[in-house]
Design an enzyme around this catalytic site. Structure first.
Site, PDB file in Angstrom:
ATOM      1  CG  ASP A  61      -4.436  10.778  26.241  1.00  0.00           C
ATOM      2  OD1 ASP A  61      -3.608  11.115  26.434  1.00  0.00           O
ATOM      3  OD2 ASP A  61      -5.085   9.747  27.470  1.00  0.00           O
ATOM      4  CD  GLU A  63     -13.071  20.398  30.467  1.00  0.00           C
ATOM      5  OE1 GLU A  63     -12.570  20.201  29.684  1.00  0.00           O
ATOM      6  OE2 GLU A  63     -12.864  20.120  32.111  1.00  0.00           O
ATOM      7  CD1 TRP A  68      -0.900  21.303  25.233  1.00  0.00           C
ATOM      8  CD2 TRP A  68      -1.099  22.093  26.498  1.00  0.00           C
ATOM      9  NE1 TRP A  68      -2.010  21.030  25.461  1.00  0.00           N
ATOM     10  CE2 TRP A  68      -2.209  22.619  26.787  1.00  0.00           C
ATOM     11  CE3 TRP A  68      -0.718  22.819  27.938  1.00  0.00           C
ATOM     12  CZ2 TRP A  68      -3.363  22.218  27.048  1.00  0.00           C
ATOM     13  CZ3 TRP A  68      -1.651  23.055  28.825  1.00  0.00           C
ATOM     14  CH2 TRP A  68      -2.885  22.866  28.381  1.00  0.00           C
ATOM     15  CD  GLU A 120      -4.826  18.924  25.459  1.00  0.00           C
ATOM     16  OE1 GLU A 120      -4.507  19.302  24.407  1.00  0.00           O
ATOM     17  OE2 GLU A 120      -5.213  19.287  26.456  1.00  0.00           O
ATOM     18  CD  GLU A 121      -5.447  14.044  31.658  1.00  0.00           C
ATOM     19  OE1 GLU A 121      -5.666  14.690  33.061  1.00  0.00           O
ATOM     20  OE2 GLU A 121      -5.248  12.203  32.206  1.00  0.00           O
TER      21      GLU A 121
END
Length: 646
Positions: free
Chosen positions: A212, A441, A156, A215-216
């Site tokens: 960030d 989403e 992750w 999550e990238e």
């Protein structure tokens, strides 16, 4: 929280030359239709959003079976994509929305949720994970966990340094309520030890890169930096009110704010870059900056640009740059010109699920504008600078640099234009929300069909906060009226302070911690009504339900809403906040009718009245006596009742 005193757009003698009653001009009718259409959408969607949000919280949530108590499940989706986890960031933002709602109006059920969340987070702080443990604080930067509180050990993007700051902010909000209502010892002894760990993490690790909010990107994130600054400022203020201190808060917070200024670029008219100090080909025009602005909102800070307040020239310029970056890349935005709302995604280069608009980002674009409107009304002026001029000219072509006082035509015209701009984003969300009110989403960039994670908890929280700001309901401030919160040092430093961390899992809240005073505003009589049983009917079967359309003639000012409230549960049990909103879709100046349909049981008897809800949420009741009605118990499944305001 405070309620907005009035929205100029929403009716008032000073602005009738711009937006008068329906029927005065085509433009005014269009504005009236838009506003009332959004009114209807909000009235319908808000209870759905709250119910669905709570369904995603363990252990009793209807979609959260198997999750620990107080744990926010990001989404019930367990495949394509699998969101059956709890994210520290998402959970904190969701519970900040819950706490704000609770502070505005006490709710014992929400309080139970809040307390269970705090207890669950205390346990999560002690869970060793791939980011580390609690002894040096590094484990607090872990992004997500399984919903049973066990660590996720797969690959992750870690660490994510916004989570501890956002979690502290959510818990501080509840602690401030405890202090304000005389429960300082609970805030100090039960909640503060958990907050203190997150603040210590922030003071120690704020200057190190992390992933960030999407999550990238592994670098320095504008959203993260803004959250860290707020957490330390607010943490220091809370500590003082509890008779303790926040080691490092006062020393580190100004340096974070100083660093926050380095994200600004004058490219493309000026915007806050989403990420810096990393390698990428992105242009960094990202909804990250809009989210940072609304989650840094403090009405008392006015239009301060340093803290990126929603009405600041830099935040408005950034809003334009980010929104415009999606105009030409989504098919569903095709043909919508500058100055009109469009669907908003994460960033233009996004490829996740093919890169689509997100409900929460489109709602955030509306929320920032509602925040700005609130502050402008409080300070009774709007300032246009060279930095924000392009934003204003898109929606008001004759805009010019200057400060415009309330009461002037320019102030009124700009104010109303911004309000309608915000309404447009809400209308986009309505357009792509399915009939059951579920908010996923994303929605497809070409068709508008909801896709990706189903029933995203953050989407529901975003709807609730946007609709609250639209109603002029704003959260308690965090900056202690400026001062240290907005003071940017002349020289920046990346100084940090090593924190101390301690496990605290014996969380137990005293019972009966209710508000010091309970507001009562009843101006009506609550009669005791015993429903009469439905009579038998010969010749044909009695309908199982009756759709009764209530119509009332009532002339209203723009922005007022007529509702029906009564003695039965489906009419709010005389609670005006639970009244049923009526529609004005057939309203004309010569026939000012409001109407709505209720599904009733045959023979159901009740008393009722009509009320007018004003733009500041104050309520005007029609005169006594209470009306009464009994639903027909016949073959027919529909009926109507026509009234005139008394």
């Amino acid at each position: 929280m405070h309620a907005l005193s009035s929205l100029l757009l929403l009716g008032g003698v000073a602005v009738q030359h711009v937006f008068a009653h329906p029927g005065t001009s085509t433009a005014n009718v269009d504005a009236a239709i838009l506003k009332r259409s959004v009114d209807d959408f909000v009235a319908k969607e808000e209870p759905i959003a709250l119910k669905e949000l709570l369904c995603n919280i363990g252990a009793s949530g209807c979609y959260a079976q198997g999750a620990s108590a107080g744990i926010v499940v990001a989404s019930p989706s367990r495949s394509d994509p699998d969101y059956w986890y709890t994210w520290t960031r998402d959970a904190a933002l969701v519970f900040k929305a819950i706490v704000d709602r609770f502070v505005y109006k006490y709710d014992a059920g929400l309080q139970k949720n809040i307390q269970e969340y705090i207890a669950a987070q205390a346990k999560l702080q002690t869970v060793s994970n791939p980011s580390g443990g609690l002894s040096d604080g590094q484990g607090l930067g872990e992004a997500k966990y399984y919903v049973d509180l066990s660590p996720f050990t797969g690959g992750w993007g870690r660490p994510q340094r916004d989570g501890p700051a956002l979690r502290a902010i959510a818990m501080i909000a509840y602690s401030k309520w405890l202090v304000a209502n005389g429960y300082t010892s609970t805030a100090r002894d039960v909640v503060w030890p958990i907050i203190k760990n997150d603040l210590a993490y922030t003071t120690q690790y704020w200057s190190r890169p992390g992933f960030d909010l999407w999550e990238e990107v592994n670098g320095m994130s504008f959203f993260t930096t803004a959250a860290q600054h707020r957490a330390l400022v607010e943490g220091s203020v809370l500590a003082k009110s509890l008779g303790t201190t926040c080691a490092g808060c006062d020393a580190i917070a100004p340096q974070i704010l100083c660093f926050q200024q380095t994200y600004w670029t004058t490219n493309n008219g000026g915007y806050a870059r989403a990420n810096i100090n990393y390698n990428s080909n992105r242009q960094e025009r990202d909804a990250n900056s809009i989210l940072a602005s609304i989650h840094s909102f403090d009405p008392a800070l006015g239009c301060d640009a340093g803290t990126f307040q929603p009405c600041s020239d830099k935040a408005l310029s950034s809003h334009k740059v980010v929104v415009d970056s999606f105009r030409s890349i989504y098919t569903i935005n095709s043909g919508i010109p500058a100055g009109y709302a469009v669907a908003v995604g994460r960033y233009s280069e996004d490829v996740y699920y093919n890169g689509n608009p997100w409900y929460l980002n489109t709602l955030a674009a509306a929320e920032q504008l509602y925040d700005a409107l609130y502050v402008w009304q409080q300070q009774k002026s709007i300032t246009v600078t060279s930095t924000s001029l392009a934003f204003f000219k898109d929606i008001y072509p004759s805009a010019a640099v200057g400060t415009y006082a309330a009461g002037t035509k320019t102030y009124t015209d700009i104010y109303n234009a911004v309000f309608l701009f915000g309404e447009g984003f809400m209308k986009i969300v309505e357009k792509y929300t399915p009939t059951d009110g579920a908010l996923d989403e994303q929605f497809d960039r070409n068709t508008g069909k909801p896709i990706s994670a189903k029933r995203l908890t953050w989407s529901y929280a975003a709807f609730l906060t946007a609709s609250a700001r639209r109603a002029g309901i704003v959260p308690v401030g965090w900056g202690a009226n400026g001062g240290a919160a907005t003071s940017v040092p002349s020289v920046c430093s990346t100084t940090t302070q090593v924190g101390t961390y301690s496990a605290f899992t014996a969380v137990s809240f005293p019972a009966n911690q209710t508000p010091v005073t309970t507001a009562t505003s009843a101006t009506f009589t609550k009669p005791t009504v015993t429903p009469t049983p439905a009579p038998t009917q010969s010749g044909c079967p009695v309908a199982t339900a009756v759709a009764v359309t209530f119509t009332v003639r009532k002339t209203t000012n723009f922005g007022q809403t007529v509702k029906i409230v009564g003695s039965s549960d489906n009419l709010g049990s005389w609670d005006p906040t639970k009244a049923v909103a009526l529609k004005a879709d057939q309203y004309t100046s010569s026939n000012p009718i409001w109407r709505g349909t209720l599904n009733l049981s045959p023979g159901q008897a009740f008393s009722y009245k009509y009320i007018v809800v004003n733009s500041d949420n104050t309520v005007t009741w029609e005169a006594d006596p209470n009306r009464s009605y009994t639903a027909p118990a016949t073959c027919t499944n529909s009926a109507s009742k026509s009234d005139t305001w008394q």
